[in-house]
Design a protein around this motif. Structure first.
Motif, PDB file in Angstrom:
ATOM      1  N   ARG A 176      -9.813   2.167  -0.330  1.00 51.61           N
ATOM      2  CA  ARG A 176     -10.212   1.800  -1.693  1.00 51.61           C
ATOM      3  C   ARG A 176     -11.052   2.913  -2.324  1.00 51.61           C
ATOM      4  N   ARG A 177     -11.965   3.468  -1.550  1.00 44.80           N
ATOM      5  CA  ARG A 177     -12.811   4.552  -2.062  1.00 44.80           C
ATOM      6  C   ARG A 177     -11.966   5.767  -2.439  1.00 44.80           C
ATOM      7  N   LEU A 178     -11.018   6.130  -1.578  1.00 42.12           N
ATOM      8  CA  LEU A 178     -10.134   7.261  -1.844  1.00 42.12           C
ATOM      9  C   LEU A 178      -9.343   7.052  -3.126  1.00 42.12           C
ATOM     10  N   MET A 179      -8.725   5.885  -3.263  1.00 40.19           N
ATOM     11  CA  MET A 179      -7.881   5.627  -4.432  1.00 40.19           C
ATOM     12  C   MET A 179      -8.713   5.476  -5.698  1.00 40.19           C
ATOM     13  N   ILE A 214     -13.497  15.203  -0.056  1.00 45.49           N
ATOM     14  CA  ILE A 214     -12.847  16.500  -0.283  1.00 45.49           C
ATOM     15  C   ILE A 214     -11.396  16.315  -0.724  1.00 45.49           C
ATOM     16  N   LEU A 215     -10.659  15.450  -0.050  1.00 47.07           N
ATOM     17  CA  LEU A 215      -9.231  15.283  -0.366  1.00 47.07           C
ATOM     18  C   LEU A 215      -9.009  14.640  -1.734  1.00 47.07           C
ATOM     19  N   ALA A 216      -9.947  13.818  -2.185  1.00 52.72           N
ATOM     20  CA  ALA A 216      -9.766  13.119  -3.459  1.00 52.72           C
ATOM     21  C   ALA A 216     -10.359  13.858  -4.638  1.00 52.72           C
ATOM     22  N   LYS A 217     -11.248  14.821  -4.391  1.00 51.95           N
ATOM     23  CA  LYS A 217     -11.964  15.437  -5.505  1.00 51.95           C
ATOM     24  C   LYS A 217     -11.508  16.853  -5.851  1.00 51.95           C
ATOM     25  N   GLU A 218     -10.966  17.591  -4.894  1.00 52.99           N
ATOM     26  CA  GLU A 218     -10.611  18.988  -5.170  1.00 52.99           C
ATOM     27  C   GLU A 218      -9.177  19.098  -5.700  1.00 52.99           C
ATOM     28  N   ASN A 219      -8.946  20.094  -6.558  1.00 57.01           N
ATOM     29  CA  ASN A 219      -7.593  20.284  -7.074  1.00 57.01           C
ATOM     30  C   ASN A 219      -6.663  20.777  -5.963  1.00 57.01           C
ATOM     31  N   ASP A 249      -3.300   2.820   6.875  1.00 59.48           N
ATOM     32  CA  ASP A 249      -2.949   3.220   5.512  1.00 59.48           C
ATOM     33  C   ASP A 249      -3.789   4.387   5.018  1.00 59.48           C
ATOM     34  N   LEU A 250      -5.025   4.489   5.507  1.00 61.54           N
ATOM     35  CA  LEU A 250      -5.851   5.629   5.113  1.00 61.54           C
ATOM     36  C   LEU A 250      -5.230   6.929   5.601  1.00 61.54           C
ATOM     37  N   LEU A 251      -4.719   6.926   6.824  1.00 56.77           N
ATOM     38  CA  LEU A 251      -4.026   8.105   7.337  1.00 56.77           C
ATOM     39  C   LEU A 251      -2.809   8.426   6.481  1.00 56.77           C
ATOM     40  N   GLU A 252      -2.019   7.408   6.135  1.00 56.03           N
ATOM     41  CA  GLU A 252      -0.834   7.622   5.300  1.00 56.03           C
ATOM     42  C   GLU A 252      -1.216   8.250   3.958  1.00 56.03           C
ATOM     43  N   ALA A 253      -2.302   7.769   3.372  1.00 48.96           N
ATOM     44  CA  ALA A 253      -2.724   8.285   2.073  1.00 48.96           C
ATOM     45  C   ALA A 253      -3.183   9.734   2.177  1.00 48.96           C
ATOM     46  N   MET A 254      -3.973  10.021   3.203  1.00 46.54           N
ATOM     47  CA  MET A 254      -4.472  11.394   3.357  1.00 46.54           C
ATOM     48  C   MET A 254      -3.351  12.367   3.687  1.00 46.54           C
ATOM     49  N   LEU A 255      -2.414  11.930   4.528  1.00 45.67           N
ATOM     50  CA  LEU A 255      -1.270  12.794   4.839  1.00 45.67           C
ATOM     51  C   LEU A 255      -0.404  13.023   3.607  1.00 45.67           C
ATOM     52  N   ALA A 256      -0.288  12.008   2.746  1.00 41.96           N
ATOM     53  CA  ALA A 256       0.488  12.170   1.513  1.00 41.96           C
ATOM     54  C   ALA A 256      -0.132  13.257   0.641  1.00 41.96           C
ATOM     55  N   ILE A 257      -1.452  13.264   0.532  1.00 42.39           N
ATOM     56  CA  ILE A 257      -2.132  14.299  -0.251  1.00 42.39           C
ATOM     57  C   ILE A 257      -1.878  15.672   0.364  1.00 42.39           C
ATOM     58  N   GLU A 273       0.814  -1.217   0.000  1.00 40.77           N
ATOM     59  CA  GLU A 273       0.000   0.000   0.000  1.00 40.77           C
ATOM     60  C   GLU A 273       0.844   1.262   0.000  1.00 40.77           C
ATOM     61  N   LYS A 274       2.001   1.210   0.652  1.00 42.36           N
ATOM     62  CA  LYS A 274       2.830   2.419   0.747  1.00 42.36           C
ATOM     63  C   LYS A 274       3.303   2.880  -0.633  1.00 42.36           C
ATOM     64  N   THR A 275       3.631   1.941  -1.507  1.00 38.46           N
ATOM     65  CA  THR A 275       4.037   2.307  -2.869  1.00 38.46           C
ATOM     66  C   THR A 275       2.859   2.876  -3.647  1.00 38.46           C
ATOM     67  N   LEU A 276       1.709   2.246  -3.529  1.00 37.72           N
ATOM     68  CA  LEU A 276       0.512   2.755  -4.204  1.00 37.72           C
ATOM     69  C   LEU A 276       0.209   4.176  -3.751  1.00 37.72           C
ATOM     70  N   ILE A 277       0.305   4.400  -2.441  1.00 35.05           N
ATOM     71  CA  ILE A 277       0.033   5.723  -1.886  1.00 35.05           C
ATOM     72  C   ILE A 277       1.038   6.747  -2.399  1.00 35.05           C
ATOM     73  N   GLU A 278       2.315   6.382  -2.371  1.00 35.05           N
ATOM     74  CA  GLU A 278       3.352   7.332  -2.802  1.00 35.05           C
ATOM     75  C   GLU A 278       3.152   7.763  -4.248  1.00 35.05           C
ATOM     76  N   ILE A 279       2.855   6.805  -5.123  1.00 30.46           N
ATOM     77  CA  ILE A 279       2.741   7.130  -6.541  1.00 30.46           C
ATOM     78  C   ILE A 279       1.438   7.852  -6.852  1.00 30.46           C
ATOM     79  N   LEU A 280       0.320   7.376  -6.320  1.00 31.94           N
ATOM     80  CA  LEU A 280      -0.985   7.887  -6.726  1.00 31.94           C
ATOM     81  C   LEU A 280      -1.454   9.102  -5.939  1.00 31.94           C
ATOM     82  N   CYS A 281      -1.091   9.191  -4.670  1.00 35.72           N
ATOM     83  CA  CYS A 281      -1.572  10.300  -3.851  1.00 35.72           C
ATOM     84  C   CYS A 281      -0.685  11.537  -3.933  1.00 35.72           C
TER      85      CYS A 281
END
Length: 324
Positions: free
Chosen positions: A152-155, A199-204, A234-242, A109-117
């Motif tokens: 999953r919803r975020l990504m 909000i984090l996944a939809k706004e520029n 992992d959700l926290l990691e993804a949101m913090l990455a954004i 998940e960490k690689t997915l988060i780093e690249i996509l978020c």
């Protein structure tokens, strides 16, 4: 505030570039008994990716050989990985990294988060298109089988192009969304993660920067403090990455590089991926941020932390050539 990626690369197009000369020199470096690793490093670490693609085309069209296959046949270990990564098309390389993170047992998940978020919408869209072309499967479909729950919803939002592709900021909406985030987290018992995800996944990224400023005024805390108190895993990691990449992509990648080398063992895949993929974008600024945050240069950190004997000298030499 206008979001942008600072164009401060460490690798530039080589002046006086000649694909035939470089191709012949690389062929000679790999022909016969032994391999001239220094020549491979000197050429491939000081050419732009577009120039490397021309060298690969010369290998195929004039020499009848596959440059990547030849490199794999001569090199090994992490040194092979970094050199082969340099020769791949940048989007193909990241798609391969995404696929590696999902294939086999378990998911990275960490690689997915780093690249996509970490990337704005236009860059993600190019990756999504390249992924489907390479693997004949939508990235969103594969992600749905690998990650679960709110992550999953975020990504899924991110890879299906839900994020606003513009750069406009709506100050009134930003204030409203800051209030929504506060009411979904700190201002209630329990957390409505779906509000944060939407909000984090939809706004520029420009607009999100304004949302985060408004959040400090509404809550008295930063959005990072709120997330750490309301979300985990992992959700926290993804949101913090954004959040971090809205504020400063170079600082985000500097921290990832530090973690990749810090402690017992080196996360070589992350180290290679960031250095190779950012070398023609903002690795120069990442170096500056690394020194600002950790009070040491990235070069000295890699040179001193990657102990000789535990890693190939040529591998370290190639990394240092890219971050010079």
């Amino acid at each position: 505030m206008v979001f942008f990626v600072s164009k401060n690369p460490t690798v530039y197009p080589h002046e006086g570039f000649n694909a035939q000369e470089d191709g012949d020199a690389l062929r000679a470096a790999m022909k016969g008994f032994g391999t001239d690793e220094d020549t491979i490093i000197e050429i491939l670490c000081s050419r732009s990716n577009a120039q490397r693609q021309k060298i690969a085309a010369y290998f195929a069209d004039e020499l009848g050989r596959d440059l990547i296959d030849d490199l794999k046949g001569e090199l090994g270990g992490n040194f092979e990985d970094v050199i082969v990564a340099l020769v791949r098309d940048p989007e193909e390389y990241l798609c391969k990294q995404l696929n590696n993170a999902m294939e086999g047992m378990g998911t990275d998940e960490k690689t997915l988060i780093e690249i996509l978020c970490s990337r704005p919408d236009n860059e993600v869209r190019r990756l999504v298109d390249a992924y489907e072309e390479k693997y004949n499967r939508p990235l969103a479909e594969q992600l749905c089988g690998e990650v679960t729950g709110e992550l999953r919803r975020l990504m899924t939002f991110i890879v299906t192009g839900t994020r606003d592709s513009g750069d406009d900021v709506d100050a009134t909406l930003a204030r409203e969304q800051a209030v929504q985030l506060f009411e979904a987290g700190e201002d209630r018992f329990g957390t409505d993660e779906s509000v944060f995800t939407k909000i984090l996944a939809k706004e520029n990224f420009n607009h999100l920067s304004q949302v985060f400023e408004e959040y400090k005024d509404v809550s008295g805390n930063t959005i990072e403090q709120a997330l750490k108190s309301e979300v985990d895993g992992d959700l926290l990691e993804a949101m913090l990455a954004i959040v971090e990449c809205v504020q400063s992509p170079p600082a985000f990648f500097a921290k990832r590089l530090y973690k990749a080398v810090h402690g017992a063992g080196t996360d070589d895949e992350t180290l290679i991926r960031i250095i190779v993929s950012r070398s023609e974008i903002d690795l120069g600024t990442i170096k500056e941020e690394f020194e600002r945050i950790y009070d040491k240069t990235l070069e000295s950190y890699i040179r001193d932390s990657m102990v000789q004997g535990e890693t190939s000298g040529d591998y370290k030499k190639a990394l240092l050539a890219l971050i010079k």
